[in-house]
Design a protein around this motif. Structure first.
Motif, short mmCIF file in Angstrom:
data_model
loop_
_atom_site.label_atom_id
_atom_site.label_comp_id
_atom_site.label_asym_id
_atom_site.label_seq_id
_atom_site.Cartn_x
_atom_site.Cartn_y
_atom_site.Cartn_z
N ASP A 240 17.28 66.42 -63.29
CA ASP A 240 17.56 67.87 -63.19
C ASP A 240 16.77 68.17 -64.60
O ASP A 240 17.39 68.28 -65.67
CB ASP A 240 18.94 68.47 -63.25
CG ASP A 240 18.84 69.86 -62.81
OD1 ASP A 240 17.65 70.43 -62.76
OD2 ASP A 240 19.85 70.36 -62.66
N THR B 33 13.08 70.49 -65.95
CA THR B 33 12.23 71.72 -65.94
C THR B 33 10.83 71.42 -66.61
O THR B 33 10.85 70.84 -67.60
CB THR B 33 12.51 73.17 -66.09
OG1 THR B 33 12.87 73.08 -67.68
CG2 THR B 33 13.84 73.55 -65.61
N ASP C 48 7.24 73.31 -67.94
CA ASP C 48 6.46 74.71 -68.07
C ASP C 48 4.97 74.56 -67.62
O ASP C 48 4.63 73.60 -68.61
CB ASP C 48 6.75 75.11 -69.56
CG ASP C 48 5.87 76.42 -69.77
OD1 ASP C 48 5.12 76.76 -68.98
OD2 ASP C 48 6.23 76.97 -70.79
N THR D 167 11.83 69.87 -55.58
CA THR D 167 11.02 70.66 -56.53
C THR D 167 11.22 72.13 -56.07
O THR D 167 11.49 72.32 -55.01
CB THR D 167 9.53 70.27 -56.79
OG1 THR D 167 9.11 70.54 -55.46
CG2 THR D 167 9.36 68.94 -57.05
N SER E 44 9.39 78.44 -59.87
CA SER E 44 9.81 79.90 -60.06
C SER E 44 8.92 80.36 -61.37
O SER E 44 9.02 79.85 -62.64
CB SER E 44 11.12 79.97 -60.74
OG SER E 44 11.88 81.16 -61.16
N ILE F 274 7.39 78.03 -64.15
CA ILE F 274 8.50 76.75 -64.25
C ILE F 274 8.80 75.97 -63.11
O ILE F 274 9.49 76.69 -62.28
CB ILE F 274 9.78 77.33 -65.05
CG1 ILE F 274 9.49 78.34 -66.31
CG2 ILE F 274 10.84 76.33 -65.38
CD1 ILE F 274 8.96 77.67 -67.44
N ARG G 52 10.89 73.23 -61.36
CA ARG G 52 12.28 72.50 -61.69
C ARG G 52 12.26 71.22 -60.58
O ARG G 52 11.79 71.11 -59.55
CB ARG G 52 13.55 73.25 -61.31
CG ARG G 52 14.70 72.61 -61.39
CD ARG G 52 15.99 73.51 -61.05
NE ARG G 52 17.11 72.76 -60.96
CZ ARG G 52 18.14 72.85 -60.22
NH1 ARG G 52 18.19 73.95 -59.31
NH2 ARG G 52 19.27 72.43 -60.55
#
Length: 145
Positions: free
Chosen positions: A45, A47, A49, A134, A137, A140, A142
């Motif tokens: 888990d 993220t 950028d 995946t 957002s 970003i 995740r």
């Protein structure tokens, strides 16, 4: 001193010491090779950028990055896909994304190939490659289980 005399004076031990590393270095890496298997990542888990420098390879379709033993890909259609970097065949960390056949995961250790859903594409292994979810957002991405 003549070459023949010189070689005889070295003896078998020295000849072995000189030749063995060369022969060993040229081995084919067949089934006798020792593999230190890595576990498939769990609890994933994190993220990314997409504007960061670490994500620069994800700007183009077919690009990928490696993070936390996961191969994160922007596939040829522009969707994000993530798979274990650890191969299900023998636990080596050599899974990468290649643009062959519409985009597949390939392990360079023994040639195992997987589709983007993790299904094996050849007879190297019958075990699927672990695929992660995946979620995008904004900028970003995740990656998670």
């Amino acid at each position: 001193m003549e070459r023949k005399k010189f070689l005889k004076s070295l003896g078998a031990g020295a000849a072995f010491a000189l030749i063995f590393p060369c022969v060993q270095g040229c081995s084919s890496g067949g089934d006798d090779e020792v593999i230190d298997p890595k576990p498939v990542p769990t609890g994933v888990d994190f993220t990314i950028d997409l504007n960061s420098s670490e994500a620069s390879n994800l700007k183009n379709n077919g690009g990928f990055i490696l993070k936390n033993l996961v191969v994160v890909v922007r596939n040829l259609e522009g969707d994000f896909v993530a798979a274990s970097q650890v191969c299900s065949h023998q636990g080596t960390e050599n899974v990468r994304f290649v643009n062959d056949n519409g985009g597949i995961f390939n392990c360079s250790t023994h040639g195992a190939r997987f589709d983007q859903a993790g299904a094996p594409l050849n007879s190297i292994t019958s075990k699927p490659l672990k695929i992660f979810r995946t979620e995008l957002s904004g900028d970003i991405l995740r990656v998670f289980e």
